[in-house]
Design an enzyme around this catalytic site. Structure first.
Site, short mmCIF file in Angstrom:
data_model
loop_
_atom_site.label_atom_id
_atom_site.label_comp_id
_atom_site.label_asym_id
_atom_site.label_seq_id
_atom_site.Cartn_x
_atom_site.Cartn_y
_atom_site.Cartn_z
N ASN A 1 0.75 -1.28 0.12
CA ASN A 1 -0.11 -0.20 0.08
C ASN A 1 1.04 1.24 -0.15
O ASN A 1 0.54 2.19 -0.52
CB ASN A 1 -1.03 -0.08 1.20
CG ASN A 1 -2.36 -0.84 1.02
OD1 ASN A 1 -2.91 -0.46 0.16
ND2 ASN A 1 -2.12 -2.12 1.45
N ARG B 1 3.33 1.67 25.70
CA ARG B 1 2.60 2.07 24.38
C ARG B 1 2.67 3.60 24.39
O ARG B 1 2.86 4.04 23.18
CB ARG B 1 1.18 1.57 24.53
CG ARG B 1 0.27 1.84 23.21
CD ARG B 1 -1.15 1.38 23.27
NE ARG B 1 -1.38 -0.08 23.86
CZ ARG B 1 -0.92 -1.27 23.14
NH1 ARG B 1 -0.68 -1.07 21.85
NH2 ARG B 1 -1.35 -2.51 23.50
N ARG C 1 0.46 -2.12 15.22
CA ARG C 1 0.42 -1.50 16.67
C ARG C 1 -0.57 -0.89 16.88
O ARG C 1 -1.22 -0.09 16.05
CB ARG C 1 1.81 -0.73 17.03
CG ARG C 1 3.26 -1.49 16.86
CD ARG C 1 3.29 -2.67 17.28
NE ARG C 1 3.15 -2.60 18.81
CZ ARG C 1 3.34 -3.74 19.51
NH1 ARG C 1 3.41 -4.97 19.21
NH2 ARG C 1 3.14 -3.69 21.11
N HIS D 1 -7.91 -0.85 5.93
CA HIS D 1 -8.42 -2.10 6.42
C HIS D 1 -8.89 -3.13 5.47
O HIS D 1 -9.76 -2.55 4.66
CB HIS D 1 -9.29 -2.14 7.66
CG HIS D 1 -9.70 -3.27 8.32
ND1 HIS D 1 -8.68 -4.14 9.34
CD2 HIS D 1 -10.94 -4.03 8.29
CE1 HIS D 1 -9.11 -5.22 9.73
NE2 HIS D 1 -10.58 -5.20 9.27
N ASP E 1 -9.75 -0.51 14.53
CA ASP E 1 -10.56 -0.39 13.18
C ASP E 1 -11.95 0.17 13.08
O ASP E 1 -13.15 -0.55 12.55
CB ASP E 1 -10.76 -2.15 12.55
CG ASP E 1 -9.50 -2.73 12.60
OD1 ASP E 1 -8.55 -1.92 12.00
OD2 ASP E 1 -9.15 -3.86 12.63
C1 GRF Z 1 -3.38 -4.79 4.00
O1 GRF Z 1 -4.02 -5.77 3.67
C2 GRF Z 1 -3.91 -3.52 4.82
O2 GRF Z 1 -5.43 -3.48 4.54
C3 GRF Z 1 -3.86 -4.36 6.12
O3 GRF Z 1 -2.51 -4.90 6.23
C4 GRF Z 1 -2.09 -5.17 4.83
C5 GRF Z 1 -0.79 -4.61 4.64
O4 GRF Z 1 -0.29 -4.93 3.42
N1 GRF Z 1 -3.77 -3.24 7.25
P1 GRF Z 1 0.88 -3.87 2.84
O5 GRF Z 1 1.88 -4.06 3.66
O6 GRF Z 1 0.38 -2.72 2.42
O7 GRF Z 1 1.33 -4.85 1.53
#
Ligand code: GRF
Length: 195
Positions: A17, A68, A94, A112, A148
């Site tokens: 991502n 934390r 985290r 998510h 989330d």
């Molecule tokens: C993704 O599926 C995202 O939605 C979730 O963790 C995964 C991360 O994938 N929170 P990347 O590290 O971006 O490839």
């Protein structure tokens, strides 16, 4: 032209991502630029995507902090030092302290891999298949204290097909994530959605 919003990305892993956000930011008309990538895991794959793109990286390991709050405070300092306007969590594994979330409220977003509020937490695709849903997808939302949750910015849906495994469904959803996150970040920085 107004200045681009400065983005900090938090990762823990492979960073696909992050890679899609980096690609979006290469467009001169995109309203944001990534200036810092922080990983809590040394050697996370995403760090390589960042350094290949000439973006500053920092490893801040949660293991080096007694609480934390102390870990979040180190992240907060790094983000502030870099003049970050908005934070994108992209596979950051985290949970933040309430005080951190309060400080960045409305300026921190997360992706998510489900259609929230369905299937929070981990093993998301297993949850979706076990529930027998015919559609799943992904959500970009403002981060709130509860994991989330938080106001939804954008979602994208994909079918759950007969015979899907968590892996095949994850791959279909991930393709959508890579389109959705750049779009949602744009909406957030342009003030077209609010927390
Ligand atoms: C993704 O599926 C995202 O939605 C979730 O963790 C995964 C991360 O994938 N929170 P990347 O590290 O971006 O490839």
């Amino acid at each position: 032209m107004s200045a681009k919003s400065k983005v900090g990305v938090l990762i823990s892993g492979r960073g696909s991502n992050l890679k899609s956000l980096i690609a979006a930011c290469t467009d001169t008309n995109y309203p944001a630029e990534i200036v810092l990538v922080i990983s809590n895991v040394a050697g996370a794959g995403g760090l390589t995507h960042a350094s290949n793109a000439g973006i500053e990286t920092k490893v801040i390991s949660h293991k080096a902090y007694p609480s934390r709050e102390a870990f979040d405070s180190a992240i907060d300092t790094a983000l502030n030092d870099a003049g970050i306007d908005i934070v994108c969590e992209a596979g950051f594994m985290r949970i933040h302290s309430e005080s951190f979330v309060r400080k960045w409220q409305g300026r921190i977003i997360n992706i998510h891999p489900s259609l929230l509020p369905a299937f929070k937490g981990t093993h998301v695709h297993e949850q979706a298949i076990a529930a027998g849903v015919r559609m799943s997808g992904c959500t970009v939302h403002f981060v709130a204290a509860e994991v989330d949750s938080g106001p939804i910015i954008a979602q994208s849906a994909v079918p759950v097909l007969k015979g899907d495994t968590p892996e095949t469904l994850a791959a279909r959803v991930l393709e959508e994530e890579h389109k959705l996150y750049p779009l949602a970040l744009r909406l957030a920085v342009e003030g077209r959605v609010r927390a």
